[in-house]
Design a protein around this motif. Structure first.
Motif, PDB file in Angstrom:
ATOM      1  N   UNK A 130      66.339  -5.433  81.455  1.00 25.70           N
ATOM      2  CA  UNK A 130      66.976  -5.865  80.217  1.00 25.70           C
ATOM      3  C   UNK A 130      67.521  -4.655  79.464  1.00 25.70           C
ATOM      4  N   UNK A 131      68.740  -4.794  78.956  1.00 27.81           N
ATOM      5  CA  UNK A 131      69.361  -3.675  78.231  1.00 27.81           C
ATOM      6  C   UNK A 131      68.758  -3.466  76.848  1.00 27.81           C
ATOM      7  N   UNK A 132      68.034  -4.457  76.350  1.00 25.85           N
ATOM      8  CA  UNK A 132      67.410  -4.327  75.017  1.00 25.85           C
ATOM      9  C   UNK A 132      65.909  -4.557  75.104  1.00 25.85           C
ATOM     10  N   UNK A 133      65.292  -4.027  76.150  1.00 27.59           N
ATOM     11  CA  UNK A 133      63.850  -4.174  76.319  1.00 27.59           C
ATOM     12  C   UNK A 133      63.136  -3.532  75.136  1.00 27.59           C
ATOM     13  N   UNK A 134      62.182  -4.223  74.519  1.00 28.26           N
ATOM     14  CA  UNK A 134      61.588  -3.731  73.267  1.00 28.26           C
ATOM     15  C   UNK A 134      60.703  -2.502  73.444  1.00 28.26           C
ATOM     16  N   UNK A 135      61.052  -1.472  72.686  1.00 24.25           N
ATOM     17  CA  UNK A 135      60.142  -0.357  72.506  1.00 24.25           C
ATOM     18  C   UNK A 135      60.213   0.769  73.509  1.00 24.25           C
ATOM     19  N   UNK A 136      60.384   0.486  74.791  1.00 22.85           N
ATOM     20  CA  UNK A 136      60.216   1.514  75.819  1.00 22.85           C
ATOM     21  C   UNK A 136      61.228   1.329  76.949  1.00 22.85           C
ATOM     22  N   UNK A 137      61.470   2.414  77.708  1.00 19.30           N
ATOM     23  CA  UNK A 137      62.497   2.392  78.758  1.00 19.30           C
ATOM     24  C   UNK A 137      61.935   2.218  80.163  1.00 19.30           C
ATOM     25  N   UNK A 138      60.766   2.795  80.446  1.00 19.30           N
ATOM     26  CA  UNK A 138      60.136   2.590  81.752  1.00 19.30           C
ATOM     27  C   UNK A 138      58.656   2.944  81.661  1.00 19.30           C
ATOM     28  N   UNK A 139      57.911   2.563  82.696  1.00 20.81           N
ATOM     29  CA  UNK A 139      56.467   2.767  82.726  1.00 20.81           C
ATOM     30  C   UNK A 139      56.060   3.308  84.098  1.00 20.81           C
ATOM     31  N   UNK A 140      54.973   4.077  84.106  1.00 17.81           N
ATOM     32  CA  UNK A 140      54.387   4.558  85.359  1.00 17.81           C
ATOM     33  C   UNK A 140      52.893   4.273  85.332  1.00 17.81           C
ATOM     34  N   UNK A 141      52.420   3.616  86.375  1.00 15.80           N
ATOM     35  CA  UNK A 141      50.992   3.344  86.516  1.00 15.80           C
ATOM     36  C   UNK A 141      50.377   4.410  87.424  1.00 15.80           C
TER      37      UNK A 141
END
Length: 606
Positions: free
Chosen positions: A509-520
């Motif tokens: 999503x181009x307007x994903x809330x709060x953050x751009x990506x995640x790493x587990x």
């Protein structure tokens, strides 16, 4: 005709009006084609007696069951069931009708409808042909459903379609069957041209409009073929077009003679016309799944299916027909199979390219990944997987057919895109672009590089009320073992998360809330969240307020109830954007420190 004069009232499918099966072509006589045409017209009229849909404005998305309108076998992708063809009436259909209605024959030879395979061109043209035929008192419609079939049976095919067009007309005291029966012998070309001129004169004398549709024109794209008789009838009819003859051709995006433009023809491009939410609902209501029944188009599983197919009708059909019992499993299998199929197809395409075209291809893919406009030269594009469409501001950008096609391109080329991706990003970083645009490209560049490199090495600093802490930065490095892409503004599907491997989560999503990506990080049982910005100071970024709420959802997603939940939030910023943070515990990664793996970022630092 007024574009608002007729308001359609859609009805149930007409039953037992037109036979769904026909004799083989050599046995299908002109008389049989004439009999078919009468039954087909009766079935059309039965939808509503005297109804004329031409020029109508449909109140939202709907659907209709249409009878068979050609005496020939339809293309394989058409689903003929219970003597009818189900068609979703789409917004793109209204746009096509408007173009046909307002077509200026003095300016153009005809209308060229083009777009990717599967976006719905053939169904739109089928609906267009049927709709105009309903208004037979004013129109005659010749409908060539498949130019490949015409090419394989060049005289009989077009003559039978002429019979279906003029089945009850008397032209110069002869029926259309008599005219077609006369086209025999060594002088058949001369006789057929005489018949064609007579038909042209007939529609003019009777103040009729003649709509002539040639679908799948790719089969005739070779100049040596289209100039042959009778295929040059397309040009002949276009020559006679005047105010009462309109010629429409359609082409699908492929790499064997796909014409991006046809000189002298008005282009109607539907590459960007995919199912919207309302149209998808109509699709789901009709195409029910075994063991599931009617699919709720707003369910998470359905939205995910729509996302991965890109809303392309043909791709949705492939997904729906995957041999699995749940929509989740169908979507997974569709993604696996289509990435493999597209990669194999793309490999064959690349094998035929020169070194120059391969470089151009990589530039096009890199611009696609960053959401940029196409280069001036586009000699290496794989038209089956991506193309050029207008963005929300009307500017042309390169985009993939759907997210699966994008994954296939990224997977196949891998780290071979690193250089071209960097060069494309540098054009923005060094150009006269707004900070918002540069920030968006920095985000896309970093995430795409993580996909290509499948590793992430960085050092982070803590913040103080005066800037960065003087304590030694923390160094981290991860080998990414899995990448999970997900749609929507919430969480990825739980079944895609393998807690045992280092995973990069990428929201689409181009307007994903709060953050751009995640790493587990499975070794330390830590979830890391990353936000990228070039705003100065970084704390003025609009997403900063939405990060906290979203992080709580992610903690519940990654950790079980009894586990210690550890989340680390990182801001990736230029050194000049530190400012004076309000939160003394923010973790900051400076783009200056990422130059080794992300060399284009050197151009963003002033």
């Amino acid at each position: 005709m007024s574009s608002t004069k007729h308001q359609p009232t859609l009805r149930k499918r007409p039953h037992s009006e037109v036979e769904p099966e026909f004799p083989s072509l050599p046995k299908l006589s002109f008389a049989a084609a004439q009999k078919f045409a009468r039954k087909s017209q009766k079935a059309l009229v039965s939808i509503q007696q005297g109804l004329s849909l031409v020029g109508a404005t449909f109140p939202g998305s709907s659907s209709i069951f249409l009878p068979l309108i050609s005496p020939h076998q339809l293309q394989e992708r058409f689903k003929v069931k219970e003597n009818s063809v189900f068609v979703v009436i789409r917004e793109s259909y209204t746009l096509l009708k408007d173009d046909v209605f307002s077509f200026n024959p003095e300016a153009y030879c005809g209308i060229h409808v083009r777009g990717h395979v599967g976006v719905g061109k053939s169904y739109l043209l089928y609906l267009l042909a049927a709709e105009y035929r309903m208004n037979r008192q004013s129109y005659r419609v010749t409908y060539i459903n498949d130019c490949t079939s015409w090419r394989n049976n060049k005289f009989g095919f077009i003559l039978r379609e002429f019979v279906a067009t003029f089945y009850d007309d008397t032209i110069k005291s002869k029926s259309i069957v008599e005219w077609c029966d006369s086209v025999i012998g060594s002088d058949k070309e001369e006789k057929m041209m005489m018949m064609t001129r007579s038909l042209v004169n007939y529609v003019r004398e009777n103040k009729l409009q003649w709509i002539v549709i040639f679908d799948q024109h790719n089969a005739l794209s070779n100049p040596s073929v289209v100039q042959e008789f009778p295929f040059h009838l397309i040009d002949t009819l276009s020559f006679y077009r005047g105010s009462n003859i309109k010629v429409i051709i359609s082409t699908s995006a492929n790499n064997e003679g796909y014409p991006t433009e046809m000189k002298g023809w008005h282009t109607h491009d539907i590459s960007s016309h995919r199912f919207n939410d309302d149209e998808f609902k109509v699709w789901c209501d009709h195409y029910r799944l075994e063991n599931i029944g009617k699919v709720n188009h707003k369910s998470k599983q359905a939205v995910d299916a729509l996302f991965w197919t890109g809303g392309v009708p043909y791709e949705l059909d492939l997904l729906w027909n995957q041999p699995k019992k749940t929509l989740i499993k169908k979507t997974l299998l569709y993604r696996q199979n289509r990435v493999n199929e597209m990669t194999v197809s793309h490999a064959k395409f690349c094998d035929k390219l020169s070194a120059e075209k391969k470089l151009n291809l990589k530039e096009c893919i890199s611009r696609m990944a960053l959401g940029l406009s196409p280069p001036k030269i586009k000699i290496g594009m794989d038209h089956q997987l991506f193309g050029i469409v207008p963005d929300i501001d009307g500017k042309d950008i390169i985009t993939a057919l759907n997210p699966v096609a994008r994954d296939a391109l990224i997977t196949y080329h891998g780290q071979g895109l690193v250089t071209s991706l960097g060069l494309a990003a540098e054009l923005v970083f060094q150009g006269d672009y707004s900070n918002d645009t540069k920030g968006r490209i920095v985000e896309k560049y970093i995430i795409t590089m993580l996909e290509l490199l499948q590793r992430f090495s960085f050092k982070s600093y803590k913040t103080t009320n005066t800037g960065l802490s003087t304590f030694k930065p923390v160094q981290k490095m991860f080998e990414i073992k899995d990448i999970v892409y997900f749609s929507g503004n919430k969480l990825p599907p739980k079944h895609l998360f393998n807690r045992r491997v280092t995973t990069l989560f990428v929201p689409k999503s181009s307007n994903y809330p709060g953050l751009d990506f995640f790493v587990w990080n499975p070794l330390d049982l830590v979830l890391m969240a990353f936000q990228i910005t070039v705003k100065n100071p970084f704390t003025s970024h609009p997403k900063i307020d939405g990060a906290s709420k979203n992080c709580k959802r992610w903690l519940e997603f990654c950790f079980s109830g009894s586990e210690k939940k550890t989340l680390e939030v990182y801001w990736i910023i230029p050194g000049s954007c530190v400012g004076k943070p309000n939160n003394f515990h923010d973790r900051v990664i400076l783009v200056n420190d990422l130059w080794t793996d992300f060399p284009a970022l050197q151009k963003i630092v002033q």
